[in-house]
Design a protein around this motif. Structure first.
Motif, PDB file in Angstrom:
ATOM      1  N   GLN A   1      45.723  43.112  27.816  1.00 20.63           N
ATOM      2  CA  GLN A   1      45.457  43.739  29.112  1.00 20.63           C
ATOM      3  C   GLN A   1      44.700  42.819  30.073  1.00 20.63           C
ATOM      4  N   MET A   2      45.103  41.550  30.120  1.00 21.10           N
ATOM      5  CA  MET A   2      44.510  40.578  31.031  1.00 21.10           C
ATOM      6  C   MET A   2      45.634  39.787  31.710  1.00 21.10           C
ATOM      7  N   SER A   3      46.688  40.509  32.094  1.00 16.48           N
ATOM      8  CA  SER A   3      47.805  39.848  32.771  1.00 16.48           C
ATOM      9  C   SER A   3      47.402  39.513  34.200  1.00 16.48           C
TER      10      SER A   3
ATOM     11  N   ASP B   1      47.086  42.661  36.042  1.00 17.87           N
ATOM     12  CA  ASP B   1      45.847  43.381  35.711  1.00 17.87           C
ATOM     13  C   ASP B   1      44.680  42.806  36.499  1.00 17.87           C
ATOM     14  N   ILE B   2      44.601  41.496  36.560  1.00 18.91           N
ATOM     15  CA  ILE B   2      43.524  40.828  37.285  1.00 18.91           C
ATOM     16  C   ILE B   2      43.626  41.136  38.776  1.00 18.91           C
ATOM     17  N   LEU B   3      44.827  41.068  39.318  1.00 28.47           N
ATOM     18  CA  LEU B   3      45.041  41.364  40.740  1.00 28.47           C
ATOM     19  C   LEU B   3      44.662  42.803  41.072  1.00 28.47           C
ATOM     20  N   LYS B   4      44.954  43.713  40.157  1.00 31.02           N
ATOM     21  CA  LYS B   4      44.615  45.127  40.351  1.00 31.02           C
ATOM     22  C   LYS B   4      43.101  45.296  40.579  1.00 31.02           C
ATOM     23  N   HIS B   5      42.312  44.396  40.011  1.00 30.66           N
ATOM     24  CA  HIS B   5      40.858  44.437  40.170  1.00 30.66           C
ATOM     25  C   HIS B   5      40.374  43.626  41.374  1.00 30.66           C
ATOM     26  N   GLY B   6      41.320  43.013  42.106  1.00 37.96           N
ATOM     27  CA  GLY B   6      40.960  42.316  43.338  1.00 37.96           C
ATOM     28  C   GLY B   6      40.677  40.836  43.199  1.00 37.96           C
ATOM     29  N   TYR B   7      41.296  40.192  42.184  1.00 36.34           N
ATOM     30  CA  TYR B   7      41.034  38.770  41.953  1.00 36.34           C
ATOM     31  C   TYR B   7      42.327  38.029  41.645  1.00 36.34           C
ATOM     32  N   TYR B   8      42.277  36.742  41.905  1.00 37.73           N
ATOM     33  CA  TYR B   8      43.265  35.781  41.424  1.00 37.73           C
ATOM     34  C   TYR B   8      42.551  34.874  40.430  1.00 37.73           C
ATOM     35  N   THR B   9      43.337  34.205  39.580  1.00 36.08           N
ATOM     36  CA  THR B   9      42.747  33.253  38.633  1.00 36.08           C
ATOM     37  C   THR B   9      43.547  31.948  38.643  1.00 36.08           C
ATOM     38  N   PRO B  10      43.330  31.117  39.659  1.00 34.36           N
ATOM     39  CA  PRO B  10      44.071  29.852  39.709  1.00 34.36           C
ATOM     40  C   PRO B  10      43.617  28.877  38.619  1.00 34.36           C
ATOM     41  N   LEU B  11      44.555  28.079  38.171  1.00 38.71           N
ATOM     42  CA  LEU B  11      44.237  26.992  37.246  1.00 38.71           C
ATOM     43  C   LEU B  11      43.437  25.925  37.984  1.00 38.71           C
TER      44      LEU B  11
ATOM     45  N   GLU C   1      51.912  28.271  30.202  1.00 40.46           N
ATOM     46  CA  GLU C   1      51.974  29.431  31.099  1.00 40.46           C
ATOM     47  C   GLU C   1      52.617  30.623  30.399  1.00 40.46           C
ATOM     48  N   ASP C   2      53.708  30.382  29.689  1.00 41.89           N
ATOM     49  CA  ASP C   2      54.364  31.463  28.937  1.00 41.89           C
ATOM     50  C   ASP C   2      53.397  32.073  27.924  1.00 41.89           C
ATOM     51  N   ALA C   3      52.618  31.218  27.271  1.00 39.89           N
ATOM     52  CA  ALA C   3      51.641  31.713  26.294  1.00 39.89           C
ATOM     53  C   ALA C   3      50.572  32.557  26.981  1.00 39.89           C
ATOM     54  N   ARG C   4      50.101  32.118  28.159  1.00 33.08           N
ATOM     55  CA  ARG C   4      49.092  32.904  28.893  1.00 33.08           C
ATOM     56  C   ARG C   4      49.656  34.262  29.304  1.00 33.08           C
TER      57      ARG C   4
END
Length: 138
Positions: free
Chosen positions: A43-45, A48-58, A32-35
């Motif tokens: 620029q894929m934190s 950043d992803i949330l700002k575009h309206g998405y979550y990225t669950p494992l 997780e720390d590496a991600r």
């Protein structure tokens, strides 16, 4: 172009078990720390992803233990983005024990895109396609 970063860590007492080796559950935290570090660099934190309206669950994570990490060891975590035609974020990891000069762990994680209502996204979001173009990973 291969998108990758490296991050050095020192194994803390709170990360080891009674045998003084890293407790297996802490490898998920190392990944997780590496991600997070990768996301800041490219620029894929998560924000950043949330700002575009998405979550990225494992949805999947694998660990392959090669040699132990112990209290006080210095280690280096490498993370590399693996492109996919599917709307996923796939990362490959290596943790190298700098103290013993041995490969300690390898692994992989997969995250999917869901919208803010937690619905699975079946096509790659436009912002992700633009990100791939920007970093020449298409």
């Amino acid at each position: 172009m291969k998108l990758a970063i490296e991050k050095e860590i020192k194994i803390r007492f709170s990360e080891v078990d009674s045998m003084q080796i890293v407790w297996n559950g802490n490898y998920a935290l190392f990944f997780e720390d590496a991600r997070e570090t990768f996301g800041k660099q490219y620029q894929m934190s998560y924000m950043d992803i949330l700002k575009h309206g998405y979550y990225t669950p494992l949805v999947e994570q694998h660990f392959y233990y090669k040699s132990p990490l112990r209290f006080g060891d210095n280690a280096k975590i490498s993370i590399a983005y693996q492109d996919s035609l599917s709307p996923k974020l796939i990362f490959n990891y290596e943790i190298y024990n700098l103290t013993t000069q041995q490969l300690a762990t390898t692994g992989q994680s997969t995250q999917v895109f869901v919208d803010l209502n937690h619905n699975l996204v079946l096509t790659t979001p436009d912002f992700m396609l633009n990100w791939k173009k920007k970093f020449n990973v298409l």
